[in-house]
Design a protein around this motif. Structure first.
Motif, PDB file in Angstrom:
ATOM      1  N   PRO A 170       0.855  -1.166   0.054  1.00 34.98           N
ATOM      2  CA  PRO A 170       0.045   0.033  -0.072  1.00 34.98           C
ATOM      3  C   PRO A 170       0.990   1.247  -0.099  1.00 34.98           C
ATOM      4  N   LYS A 171       0.442   2.220  -0.779  1.00 36.14           N
ATOM      5  CA  LYS A 171       1.297   3.743  -0.639  1.00 36.14           C
ATOM      6  C   LYS A 171       1.000   4.162   0.708  1.00 36.14           C
ATOM      7  N   HIS A 172      -0.113   4.144   1.379  1.00 37.44           N
ATOM      8  CA  HIS A 172       0.108   4.312   2.687  1.00 37.44           C
ATOM      9  C   HIS A 172       0.666   3.590   3.752  1.00 37.44           C
ATOM     10  N   GLU A 173       1.691   4.381   4.316  1.00 36.83           N
ATOM     11  CA  GLU A 173       2.723   3.622   5.171  1.00 36.83           C
ATOM     12  C   GLU A 173       2.116   3.040   6.192  1.00 36.83           C
ATOM     13  N   VAL A 174       1.984   1.913   6.548  1.00 36.98           N
ATOM     14  CA  VAL A 174       1.440   1.310   7.886  1.00 36.98           C
ATOM     15  C   VAL A 174       2.384   0.199   8.080  1.00 36.98           C
ATOM     16  N   SER A 175       2.782  -0.048   9.331  1.00 39.57           N
ATOM     17  CA  SER A 175       3.905  -1.070   9.778  1.00 39.57           C
ATOM     18  C   SER A 175       3.385  -2.523   9.541  1.00 39.57           C
ATOM     19  N   TYR A 176       2.127  -2.463  10.070  1.00 43.25           N
ATOM     20  CA  TYR A 176       1.740  -4.149  10.113  1.00 43.25           C
ATOM     21  C   TYR A 176       0.519  -4.331   9.321  1.00 43.25           C
ATOM     22  N   LEU A 177       0.710  -5.325   8.267  1.00 43.36           N
ATOM     23  CA  LEU A 177      -0.807  -5.621   7.517  1.00 43.36           C
ATOM     24  C   LEU A 177      -1.890  -5.456   8.426  1.00 43.36           C
ATOM     25  N   PHE A 178      -2.174  -6.323   9.490  1.00 43.74           N
ATOM     26  CA  PHE A 178      -3.367  -6.138  10.248  1.00 43.74           C
ATOM     27  C   PHE A 178      -3.723  -4.866  10.981  1.00 43.74           C
ATOM     28  N   ASP A 179      -2.976  -3.765  10.715  1.00 39.93           N
ATOM     29  CA  ASP A 179      -3.003  -2.687  11.088  1.00 39.93           C
ATOM     30  C   ASP A 179      -3.889  -1.580  10.013  1.00 39.93           C
ATOM     31  N   LEU A 180      -4.060  -2.142   8.848  1.00 42.97           N
ATOM     32  CA  LEU A 180      -4.627  -1.338   7.735  1.00 42.97           C
ATOM     33  C   LEU A 180      -5.894  -1.498   8.330  1.00 42.97           C
ATOM     34  N   SER A 181      -6.851  -0.404   7.898  1.00 40.97           N
ATOM     35  CA  SER A 181      -8.394  -0.405   8.091  1.00 40.97           C
ATOM     36  C   SER A 181      -8.892  -1.214   7.051  1.00 40.97           C
ATOM     37  N   ASP A 182     -10.063  -1.957   7.420  1.00 37.78           N
ATOM     38  CA  ASP A 182     -10.793  -2.963   6.519  1.00 37.78           C
ATOM     39  C   ASP A 182     -10.944  -2.604   5.107  1.00 37.78           C
ATOM     40  N   ASP A 183     -11.062  -1.291   4.980  1.00 35.71           N
ATOM     41  CA  ASP A 183     -11.069  -0.908   3.474  1.00 35.71           C
ATOM     42  C   ASP A 183      -9.774  -1.002   3.017  1.00 35.71           C
ATOM     43  N   GLU A 184      -8.684  -0.628   3.373  1.00 38.41           N
ATOM     44  CA  GLU A 184      -7.618  -0.556   3.082  1.00 38.41           C
ATOM     45  C   GLU A 184      -6.852  -2.064   2.688  1.00 38.41           C
ATOM     46  N   TYR A 185      -7.184  -2.960   3.614  1.00 37.50           N
ATOM     47  CA  TYR A 185      -6.933  -4.393   3.493  1.00 37.50           C
ATOM     48  C   TYR A 185      -7.527  -5.073   2.542  1.00 37.50           C
ATOM     49  N   VAL A 186      -8.732  -4.958   2.315  1.00 36.28           N
ATOM     50  CA  VAL A 186      -9.609  -5.522   1.096  1.00 36.28           C
ATOM     51  C   VAL A 186      -8.936  -4.871  -0.242  1.00 36.28           C
ATOM     52  N   ALA A 187      -8.746  -3.616  -0.101  1.00 34.09           N
ATOM     53  CA  ALA A 187      -8.368  -3.089  -1.415  1.00 34.09           C
ATOM     54  C   ALA A 187      -6.932  -3.684  -1.818  1.00 34.09           C
TER      55      ALA A 187
END
Length: 134
Positions: free
Chosen positions: A42-59
């Motif tokens: 993801p272009k949005h920097e988040v350290s841990y996959l499961f810290d992504l929002s539900d929308d970001e994770y699905v996308a």
């Protein structure tokens, strides 16, 4: 401090880019486990996959699916292996690996390919993924 993936996203570090949309980028791993080993980030920097929002994770997963379909078309393999490790770079990412056997998923055996080979692989994958993104 920005991760190496954020620097790639921002164009500060070059990469072998195979696909991109407004929220994600996919590029070849410079130390591939198998030829064609691709990282989906993801272009949005988040350290841990499961810290992504539900929308970001699905996308991210849906983008990875499109990349995987193109990757499978471009590279000789039986399947595209998927793994999430996330320890080397603190920026959520998915590994997509062209595989023929389970042993192909051994992350203890990374390689380095010549730049010309990486360019050739990247071009084949980019062309195949572009069909999936249309």
């Amino acid at each position: 401090m920005a991760t190496i993936f954020t620097k790639i996203v921002n164009g500060e570090i070059p990469c072998y880019k195979v696909a991109e949309d407004d929220r994600h980028i996919a590029f070849l791993d410079i130390n591939p486990v198998t030829p064609g080993h691709t990282l989906v980030v993801p272009k949005h920097e988040v350290s841990y996959l499961f810290d992504l929002s539900d929308d970001e994770y699905v996308a991210l997963e849906l983008f990875a699916k499109k990349v995987a379909k193109g990757l499978r078309e471009a590279m000789p393999c039986k399947r595209i292996g998927v793994t999430v490790i996330g320890l080397e770079v603190p920026h959520a990412h998915i590994h997509l690996l062209p595989i023929t056997t389970e042993a192909d998923m051994d992350f203890h055996h990374k390689s380095q390919l010549p730049g010309e080979e990486m360019e050739s692989i990247c071009a084949r994958i980019r062309e195949a993924v572009a069909k999936e993104l249309d």
